[in-house]
Design a protein around this motif. Structure first.
Motif, PDB file in Angstrom:
ATOM      1  N   PRO A  48      58.423  28.832  -7.536  1.00  0.00           N
ATOM      2  CA  PRO A  48      59.069  30.142  -7.362  1.00  0.00           C
ATOM      3  C   PRO A  48      58.944  30.698  -5.954  1.00  0.00           C
ATOM      4  N   THR A  49      57.954  30.210  -5.194  1.00  0.00           N
ATOM      5  CA  THR A  49      57.765  30.700  -3.828  1.00  0.00           C
ATOM      6  C   THR A  49      58.472  29.824  -2.806  1.00  0.00           C
ATOM      7  N   GLY A  50      59.238  28.853  -3.276  1.00  0.00           N
ATOM      8  CA  GLY A  50      59.937  27.959  -2.365  1.00  0.00           C
ATOM      9  C   GLY A  50      59.153  26.715  -2.024  1.00  0.00           C
ATOM     10  N   ASP A  51      57.939  26.594  -2.557  1.00  0.00           N
ATOM     11  CA  ASP A  51      57.123  25.408  -2.317  1.00  0.00           C
ATOM     12  C   ASP A  51      57.603  24.277  -3.227  1.00  0.00           C
ATOM     13  N   ILE A  52      57.069  23.093  -2.996  1.00  0.00           N
ATOM     14  CA  ILE A  52      57.418  21.942  -3.825  1.00  0.00           C
ATOM     15  C   ILE A  52      56.146  21.176  -4.139  1.00  0.00           C
ATOM     16  N   ALA A  53      55.979  20.804  -5.389  1.00  0.00           N
ATOM     17  CA  ALA A  53      54.809  20.056  -5.836  1.00  0.00           C
ATOM     18  C   ALA A  53      55.230  18.628  -6.148  1.00  0.00           C
ATOM     19  N   TRP A  54      54.774  17.670  -5.327  1.00  0.00           N
ATOM     20  CA  TRP A  54      55.134  16.271  -5.514  1.00  0.00           C
ATOM     21  C   TRP A  54      54.199  15.599  -6.513  1.00  0.00           C
ATOM     22  N   THR A  55      54.753  14.768  -7.398  1.00  0.00           N
ATOM     23  CA  THR A  55      53.986  14.014  -8.377  1.00  0.00           C
ATOM     24  C   THR A  55      54.559  12.608  -8.458  1.00  0.00           C
TER      25      THR A  55
END
Length: 266
Positions: A48-55
């Motif tokens: 929601p903050t524009g970040d991205i979580a890679w998995t």
């Protein structure tokens, strides 16, 4: 403004990326760093903050594409899957007589769990590099390296790409083999591959599209499609050592089989 997002995959170049609008995720496959090639798959969830979580995803599957760079990747919404085509593999994996590009086709079936989806090798009869002539116009099926792909309804569209050892004009036999670009369009009906409860068929009905107007053969062009996949946009690229700045549209409003090229800006 540009924002540097969170870290995830290791440093690399010439990786492949696709966007999944259903889950609002981005997918990244392969690439290379120096002489090291990758075949790992990553999914990035947009926060929601524009970040991205890679998995990392699909890493435990026994059957998956070999390492490569310059592959083509696209999200196919009807079958809820990623389609991967071609690329340039690690040359140490190839026989000395093999072309330094791949033309294999893979599907990563996302549903129900994106992280543990399955890779499936598709279609034994892939489009191979060739050069034909129609009324003096050269038509190239130069497949594998950095080909452009898109999905339109249930059809996979493959444009251009590069291969080695074929030319669109007579060349001196003493010249070394060179990478050349294609300007042909291959189509594949994806409906046989969209039912996750059935194994993919061993052979796919590829068809080769020839239009009245053919753009010059090229590589390294910019490529995008509109949301519904009814128009494909091409800008520039390189053709026989000449850098281009033309803008072309491939209109698919009447279906992939009836599509045609339009030169928008010469």
């Amino acid at each position: 403004t540009w924002t540097q997002l969170s870290s995830g995959p290791s440093k690399r170049r010439r990786a492949s990326m696709a966007y999944d609008p259903v889950r609002e995720q981005v997918w990244l496959f392969g690439g290379r760093r120096g002489a090291t090639f990758f075949n790992d798959l990553w999914v990035g969830a947009l926060g929601p903050t524009g970040d991205i979580a890679w998995t990392p995803a699909g890493s435990t599957m026994p059957d998956f594409p070999f390492v490569r760079s310059d592959a083509s990747l696209v999200f196919e919404p009807v079958g809820d899957q990623l389609i991967l085509f071609g690329g340039r593999p690690d040359s140490s994996l190839l026989a000395s007589s093999a072309q330094p590009v791949a033309n294999d086709l893979w599907a990563y079936r996302i549903d129900p769990d994106p992280l543990s989806g399955e890779w499936h090798s598709l279609a034994a009869n892939q489009p191979t590099a060739s050069v034909a002539s129609l009324d003096g116009t050269h038509i190239g099926r130069a497949r594998g390296g950095a080909a452009n792909i898109a999905t339109v309804d249930s059809t996979l569209v493959v444009f251009g790409g590069t291969t080695q050892g074929l030319g669109f004009r007579e060349v001196d036999a003493s010249e070394p083999p060179r990478l050349i670009a294609g300007n042909g369009m291959d189509l594949l009906d994806l409906k046989p591959y969209q039912d996750h409860d059935l194994p993919p068929p061993p052979i796919a009905p590829w068809s080769f599209k020839i239009t009245a107007f053919l753009p010059p053969a090229r590589e390294h062009q910019a490529w995008a499609s509109d949301g519904p996949g009814k128009q494909l946009f091409v800008f520039g690229g390189e053709s026989l050592g000449v850098t281009l700045n033309d803008t072309l549209v491939y209109d698919l409003g009447f279906g992939a089989e009836d599509g045609f090229w339009k030169l928008v800006v010469p």
